[in-house]
Design an enzyme around this catalytic site. Structure first.
Site, PDB file in Angstrom:
ATOM      1  N   HIS A  92       0.852  -1.180   0.000  1.00  0.00           N
ATOM      2  CA  HIS A  92       0.000   0.000   0.000  1.00  0.00           C
ATOM      3  C   HIS A  92       0.892   1.236   0.000  1.00  0.00           C
ATOM      4  O   HIS A  92       2.037   1.196   0.480  1.00  0.00           O
ATOM      5  CB  HIS A  92      -0.885   0.027   1.245  1.00  0.00           C
ATOM      6  CG  HIS A  92      -1.965  -0.995   1.240  1.00  0.00           C
ATOM      7  ND1 HIS A  92      -3.107  -0.865   1.986  1.00  0.00           N
ATOM      8  CD2 HIS A  92      -2.090  -2.178   0.584  1.00  0.00           C
ATOM      9  CE1 HIS A  92      -3.896  -1.907   1.802  1.00  0.00           C
ATOM     10  NE2 HIS A  92      -3.285  -2.722   0.952  1.00  0.00           N
ATOM     11  N   GLU A 123       0.938   3.795   1.873  1.00  0.00           N
ATOM     12  CA  GLU A 123       1.401   4.180   3.210  1.00  0.00           C
ATOM     13  C   GLU A 123       2.583   3.331   3.673  1.00  0.00           C
ATOM     14  O   GLU A 123       3.567   3.864   4.197  1.00  0.00           O
ATOM     15  CB  GLU A 123       0.270   4.044   4.245  1.00  0.00           C
ATOM     16  CG  GLU A 123      -0.937   4.906   3.969  1.00  0.00           C
ATOM     17  CD  GLU A 123      -2.047   4.172   3.234  1.00  0.00           C
ATOM     18  OE1 GLU A 123      -3.221   4.397   3.594  1.00  0.00           O
ATOM     19  OE2 GLU A 123      -1.765   3.384   2.311  1.00  0.00           O
ATOM     20  N   CYS A 180      -6.306   1.818   5.834  1.00  0.00           N
ATOM     21  CA  CYS A 180      -6.934   0.567   6.268  1.00  0.00           C
ATOM     22  C   CYS A 180      -6.325   0.147   7.610  1.00  0.00           C
ATOM     23  O   CYS A 180      -5.421   0.796   8.139  1.00  0.00           O
ATOM     24  CB  CYS A 180      -6.715  -0.518   5.210  1.00  0.00           C
ATOM     25  SG  CYS A 180      -4.991  -1.077   5.092  1.00  0.00           S
ATOM     26  N   CYS A 212      -2.515  -0.450   7.461  1.00  0.00           N
ATOM     27  CA  CYS A 212      -1.760   0.801   7.399  1.00  0.00           C
ATOM     28  C   CYS A 212      -1.838   1.565   8.721  1.00  0.00           C
ATOM     29  O   CYS A 212      -0.869   2.201   9.130  1.00  0.00           O
ATOM     30  CB  CYS A 212      -2.232   1.642   6.227  1.00  0.00           C
ATOM     31  SG  CYS A 212      -1.796   0.879   4.639  1.00  0.00           S
TER      32      CYS A 212
END
Length: 155
Positions: free
Chosen positions: A54, A56, A84, A87
């Site tokens: 992701h 992040e 999410c 993260c």
């Protein structure tokens, strides 16, 4: 301060556009310290065949390397879509001081969209600001998924 948030969110939106061009869900992230960009990233799950790639997590790894420390308490993470749960865990473990996100995620958001993990009794919680350039983030996502649906219908 609000102008700074919008400026850095626009940089995150640039990263999200790169993700979309690569066929990735358009989420972008920048990490800033003392008004300077320390790291930039975008989703790379498809390219890397990695569920954890992701925007992040990639940006956090880069920022930690550049800083020479896993502690990012003096940094601000800007991301186009609400983080999410995975993260949010990375944000917690990196001790990021502030999180600024664009669009709330009612499907997987862990900072208020589905749940707010930082309402729990952790020893650390970042400052959280949501809704910064949310319309722009939402348009990118909407256009991306519309194009996917269009491509599936023409197959």
């Amino acid at each position: 301060m609000i102008e700074d948030r919008e400026h850095f969110m626009r940089l995150a939106l640039e990263e999200a556009c790169v993700a979309a061009q690569q066929g990735e869900v358009p989420v972008g992230c920048v990490i800033v310290q003392d008004g300077k960009v320390l790291a930039r990233a975008h989703n790379r799950r498809e390219l890397e065949c990695d569920a954890t790639a992701h925007a992040e997590t990639i940006a956090i790894r880069e920022a930690c390397r550049k800083k020479g420390s896993w502690r990012l308490e003096t940094c601000t993470l800007y991301v186009t879509l609400e983080p999410c749960l995975m993260c949010a865990g990375a944000i917690y473990n990196a001790r990021l001081g502030t999180v600024v996100y664009g669009l709330r995620d009612p499907v997987a958001g862990a900072l208020g969209g589905v749940l707010n993990v930082f309402q729990e009794n952790f020893s650390f919680s970042p400052r959280i600001y949501g809704g910064v350039l949310a319309e722009e983030s939402g348009k990118l996502l909407q256009d991306f998924f519309a194009k996917i649906r269009e491509n599936k219908m023409s197959d």
